[in-house]
Design an enzyme around this catalytic site. Structure first.
Site, short mmCIF file in Angstrom:
data_model
loop_
_atom_site.label_atom_id
_atom_site.label_comp_id
_atom_site.label_asym_id
_atom_site.label_seq_id
_atom_site.Cartn_x
_atom_site.Cartn_y
_atom_site.Cartn_z
N HIS A 64 0.83 -1.20 0.00
CA HIS A 64 0.00 0.00 0.00
C HIS A 64 0.87 1.26 0.00
O HIS A 64 1.07 1.91 1.02
CB HIS A 64 -0.93 -0.01 1.22
CG HIS A 64 -2.11 -0.91 1.05
ND1 HIS A 64 -2.82 -1.42 2.11
CD2 HIS A 64 -2.70 -1.41 -0.07
CE1 HIS A 64 -3.80 -2.18 1.65
NE2 HIS A 64 -3.74 -2.19 0.34
N GLU A 150 -5.63 -8.05 3.79
CA GLU A 150 -5.08 -9.14 4.60
C GLU A 150 -6.20 -9.93 5.29
O GLU A 150 -6.15 -11.16 5.36
CB GLU A 150 -4.10 -8.60 5.66
CG GLU A 150 -3.46 -9.71 6.47
CD GLU A 150 -2.55 -9.20 7.58
OE1 GLU A 150 -2.44 -9.89 8.62
OE2 GLU A 150 -1.96 -8.13 7.41
N THR A 189 -1.87 -8.76 11.05
CA THR A 189 -0.49 -8.52 11.48
C THR A 189 -0.17 -7.04 11.69
O THR A 189 0.88 -6.72 12.26
CB THR A 189 0.51 -9.08 10.45
OG1 THR A 189 0.34 -8.39 9.21
CG2 THR A 189 0.32 -10.57 10.26
N CYS A 219 3.07 -8.38 13.61
CA CYS A 219 4.44 -8.63 13.16
C CYS A 219 5.44 -7.74 13.88
O CYS A 219 5.10 -6.69 14.43
CB CYS A 219 4.53 -8.47 11.64
SG CYS A 219 4.76 -6.78 11.07
N SER A 292 5.36 0.26 4.50
CA SER A 292 5.38 0.20 3.03
C SER A 292 5.82 1.52 2.40
O SER A 292 5.66 1.71 1.20
CB SER A 292 4.00 -0.21 2.50
OG SER A 292 2.98 0.60 3.06
#
Length: 337
Positions: A64, A150, A189, A219, A292
Site C-alpha cells: 500500500h 489481509e 499482522t 508482526c 510500506s
C-alpha cells in the site's frame, strides 16, 4: 520527485530566506519504513521483470504505497484487480504481500497461469494457524479491520462461516459462539498492539479456554514502529507519519502517537501534501514512516522542512532490525534475461 510536482510544490511553498528560518528539531524515529515482507514483495516483482521481461501482472497493489506502485509500473508491472483482466499467455502474475483467499491461486491454476506468491511470510503464518485450528475442530475468531486485503485473504483460507471477524473489545464482549470451549483466535499482522491487547483480554476473560497463537501474530515491524513512536511522543509537538491512506500500519502509527501524548499527528504521502499554513511555530516534531513507505519519501519531507526551518535532525533508534525473507524458489538462482 518529478519536475512538474517539484514546480507545483515550489509555487505553493516559497522558500523562507535562510536568515529568517526558525530552529526546528526533527526526531527521526527508528525503526521506520520498509519491513522485510515489503522488501521481499517489491524484490519479487523486480526479479520477475528481470527474469521474464515486461509485462509482469500484479493482482492488487503489491504494497500500500502509490510511490512504490508507480515506480513498478514504470518498470513494466501492470496492476490488475482480478485475474480475468490478464490476456491469455504465459506472463507471470504476482499476488500481493497482503495475501489472497485460496480461491485466487486455485483460479490461477485452472487458467494455467504462472503465479508467484508475494504474501508476507508472517501473514502466511497466520493462515497456517487458522488452518490448524480449523482442522482441530475449533471456531476461529479473527481480530482485524473489515475490508482490509489481509483480512479478506485470511478469511478466504477456510470455508465460509469458519472464521468470525471482530474489530473491537466491545465486539468481543457481545460475541456469540457455538461452543466456548472450542475457540481459537488469530489477528491481522498490522494492528495497534495496545488496542489488540484489549480485544484479546476481553476474549480471554469471556472464554478462558480460547487458544491463541504460539507467538503473537502482530508482526515485529508493526510492533517496532509503534514502540519507536511511543518513545518520542511526549517530546514532540507534531508527529508526521509517511504512508498511504489505505495503509493499516501507517494509520495505526498516527493513532499510537496521539494516544501516547503527542498533541497532533498527521498521515502524509509526499512533501507536496504538507499545508505550511498549519505547520508554523513548531520547535520539535517527530518523523516516521509506515512499513510500506520508502526512505526517499522520508528524506523528501525532511528536505521540505529545511526550506522553512533551520533544521537539526536527531535520530532516535529504539532497536535495530535484521530480518530478511527469501524470495520464492522460482525466482532464486536464475540468471536474468
Amino acid at each position: 520527485m518529478d519536475v512538474p510536482r517539484q514546480l507545483d510544490f515550489a509555487a505553493r511553498n516559497p522558500q523562507v530566506p535562510a536568515m529568517d528560518r526558525p530552529k526546528l528539531t526533527i526526531l527521526l524515529a527508528a525503526p521506520r519504513g520498509f519491513c522485510a515482507g515489503v522488501v521481499r514483495a517489491i524484490d519479487i516483482v523486480e526479479r520477475a521483470l528481470a527474469l521474464y521481461g515486461a509485462p509482469v501482472y500484479v493482482r492488487h497493489e503489491i504494497v500500500h504505497n502509490k510511490f512504490v506502485v508507480d515506480d513498478l509500473k514504470a518498470k513494466g508491472a501492470i496492476f490488475i484487480d482480478e485475474l480475468d483482466e490478464i490476456p491469455p499467455g504465459e506472463r507471470p502474475v504476482v499476488f500481493s504481500a497482503h495475501g489472497v483467499p485460496k480461491s485466487v491461486p486455485a483460479d490461477a491454476a485452472q487458467r494455467r497461469m504462472f503465479a508467484i506468491d508475494a504474501t508476507c511470510p508472517l501473514v502466511t503464518k497466520v493462515h497456517m494457524e487458522a488452518q490448524r485450528h480449523h482442522a482441530e475442530g475449533l471456531e476461529i475468531i479473527l481480530i482485524g479491520h473489515r475490508g482490509h486485503p489481509e483480512v479478506i485473504g485470511t478469511m478466504g483460507q477456510l470455508p465460509p462461516g469458519a472464521i468470525t471477524l471482530i474489530e473491537t473489545a466491545d465486539e468481543a464482549e457481545a460475541l456469540a459462539v457455538r461452543d466456548p470451549e472450542k475457540l481459537a483466535y488469530v489477528t491481522q499482522t498490522t494492528l495497534s498492539v495496545d488496542d489488540t491487547r484489549d480485544v484479546i483480554a476481553a476474549l480471554k476473560r469471556r472464554f478462558p479456554e480460547i487458544k491463541g497463537p504460539f507467538k503473537e501474530d502482530i508482526c515485529y515491524a508493526t510492533t517496532n514502529r509503534q514502540d519507536a513512536v511511543k518513545s518520542i511522543a511526549d517530546r514532540i509537538e507534531l508527529l508526521l507519519v509517511v504512508g498511504a491512506p489505505n495503509s493499516s500500519n501507517s494509520k495505526r502509527l498516527v493513532e499510537v502517537g496521539l494516544k501516547s501524548g503527542c498533541p497532533r499527528a498527521l498521515l502524509v504521502q509526499r512533501a507536496s501534501d504538507l499545508d505550511w499554513s498549519m505547520l508554523q511555530g513548531l520547535s520539535v516534531i517527530g518523523l516516521t514512516a509506515g512499513a510500506s513507505a520508502p526512505e526517499v519519501l522520508v528524506n523528501e519531507i525532511a528536505d521540505a522542512f529545511r526550506a522553512h526551518y533551520d533544521v537539526t535532525v536527531e535520530k532516535v533508534t529504539l532497536r535495530d532490525e535484521n530480518v530478511s525473507f527469501k524470495l520464492p524458489r522460482e525466482l532464486r538462482d536464475q540468471p536474468a534475461a
